[in-house]
Design a protein around this motif. Structure first.
Motif, PDB file in Angstrom:
ATOM      1  N   VAL A 150       1.532  -5.222 -22.795  1.00 36.75           N
ATOM      2  CA  VAL A 150       1.425  -4.017 -23.705  1.00 36.75           C
ATOM      3  C   VAL A 150       2.460  -4.290 -25.026  1.00 36.75           C
ATOM      4  O   VAL A 150       3.761  -4.720 -24.828  1.00 36.75           O
ATOM      5  CB  VAL A 150       2.173  -2.578 -23.221  1.00 36.75           C
ATOM      6  N   VAL A 151       1.822  -4.423 -26.242  1.00 34.07           N
ATOM      7  CA  VAL A 151       2.707  -4.968 -27.442  1.00 34.07           C
ATOM      8  C   VAL A 151       2.777  -3.669 -28.017  1.00 34.07           C
ATOM      9  O   VAL A 151       1.807  -3.128 -28.666  1.00 34.07           O
ATOM     10  CB  VAL A 151       1.787  -5.796 -28.062  1.00 34.07           C
ATOM     11  N   PRO A 152       4.192  -3.306 -28.169  1.00 30.58           N
ATOM     12  CA  PRO A 152       4.596  -1.927 -28.714  1.00 30.58           C
ATOM     13  C   PRO A 152       4.317  -2.061 -30.304  1.00 30.58           C
ATOM     14  O   PRO A 152       4.456  -3.069 -31.037  1.00 30.58           O
ATOM     15  CB  PRO A 152       5.902  -1.776 -28.572  1.00 30.58           C
ATOM     16  N   GLU A 153       4.068  -1.020 -31.048  1.00 31.88           N
ATOM     17  CA  GLU A 153       3.879  -0.871 -32.422  1.00 31.88           C
ATOM     18  C   GLU A 153       5.107  -1.125 -33.292  1.00 31.88           C
ATOM     19  O   GLU A 153       4.771  -1.935 -34.176  1.00 31.88           O
ATOM     20  CB  GLU A 153       3.795   0.593 -32.836  1.00 31.88           C
ATOM     21  N   GLN A 154       6.379  -1.289 -32.800  1.00 36.19           N
ATOM     22  CA  GLN A 154       7.527  -1.879 -33.385  1.00 36.19           C
ATOM     23  C   GLN A 154       7.557  -3.296 -33.338  1.00 36.19           C
ATOM     24  O   GLN A 154       8.479  -3.694 -33.986  1.00 36.19           O
ATOM     25  CB  GLN A 154       8.687  -1.097 -32.600  1.00 36.19           C
ATOM     26  N   CYS A 155       6.695  -4.101 -32.643  1.00 38.03           N
ATOM     27  CA  CYS A 155       6.818  -5.455 -32.541  1.00 38.03           C
ATOM     28  C   CYS A 155       6.157  -5.994 -33.699  1.00 38.03           C
ATOM     29  O   CYS A 155       5.039  -5.879 -33.831  1.00 38.03           O
ATOM     30  CB  CYS A 155       6.074  -5.821 -31.275  1.00 38.03           C
TER      31      CYS A 155
END
Length: 281
Positions: A150-155
């Motif tokens: 899961v790649v968070p929006e903040q990354c």
């Protein structure tokens, strides 16, 4: 062994970095990459779309369903073109799949024939974020029954040098350890093993020893630590203190009563972390 990676694609802002994680990891693991874009059937249902117009004071649009379908189809074509360009850029094999239906069900079905799913937490019109952080995320993970990154929006960028695995000795944590070992061994990543000493871990020292033995047998260098406290807080603090770039964890709670739901620790981490996470199940 990760031989095939599936990346969920949409028109959200963080899709560039999500796709980059899928392709970079594929290069690390010598895997192929498949892409899937799902046209949400809710957006093709005229009353649903017309409600949006009415709520904003706009009149109904004739043949609105066809207009929406054409726009969504064009988005899918653009995504396919970008995905195919990435296949050429990274020189990896793969296919693009355009689906129509329930987003979580279609992604789960496609993921079943792949070894790893990569997806972001921010989707177009919140559809993907509802999957990941809403009530249907458990359905997706359970339906996939495969590891999920899961790649968070903040990354905002791709960077992996040091990985933290939160290890509790469970079957899911062991799967995460196996996947990470494959990457660490071949690409000289640094590995931090963290055992949170709480009610879910019977013997923290023995648990850490088990992880260490596995890594030593695979000739992987690692650092280990045992901490006591609330699991998600300890994991986030240790990841920050040791400057880790990814967190790996088993996705379910160790409580049998919670076998049908994503573990509370994993959910809290997803809501708080800015780092990509590997959820193994």
């Amino acid at each position: 062994m990760i031989k095939s990676i599936l990346v969920g694609l949409d028109s959200s802002e963080n899709q560039t970095i999500v796709k980059k994680y899928a392709f970079e990891i594929a290069k690390f693991l010598n895997s192929k990459v498949n892409g899937v874009h799902v046209i949400d059937i809710r957006k093709l249902y005229s009353p649903f779309v017309e409600d949006i117009f009415y709520s904003t004071g706009m009149a109904s649009v004739p043949d609105l369903q066809s207009l929406v379908k054409d726009r969504l189809q064009k988005i899918s074509e653009v995504l396919q073109e970008g995905f195919n360009n990435s296949l050429k850029e990274y020189d990896v094999e793969g296919e693009f799949f355009a689906k129509q239906g329930n987003v979580s069900e279609e992604i789960a079905n496609c993921a079943k024939i792949n070894d790893l799913l990569v997806i972001g937490t921010k989707g177009e019109h919140t559809s993907i974020s509802e999957i990941l952080l809403g009530s249907t995320f458990s359905e997706l993970v359970l339906g996939v029954n495969k590891p999920v990154i899961v790649v968070p929006e903040q990354c905002k960028r791709f960077y992996i040098k040091k990985i933290l695995i939160a290890y509790d000795g469970s079957t899911n944590a062991n799967q995460a350890l196996e996947i990470i070992t494959q990457s660490v061994k071949d690409h000289n990543f640094e590995l931090e093993v963290l055992v949170v000493n709480n009610s879910h871990v019977e013997d923290a020292e023995q648990t850490l020893k088990e992880a260490g033995s596995y890594l030593d047998n695979h000739e992987v260098k690692w650092n280990g630590r045992i901490v006591k406290g609330e699991a998600s807080t300890c994991i986030l603090e240790h990841a920050k203190a040791t400057k880790c770039d990814m967190i790996a964890i088993g996705s379910y709670s160790s409580s049998k009563m919670k076998d049908f739901f994503i573990g509370s620790v994993a959910r809290e981490l997803l809501e708080e972390t800015t780092l990509p996470m590997l959820l193994a199940n």
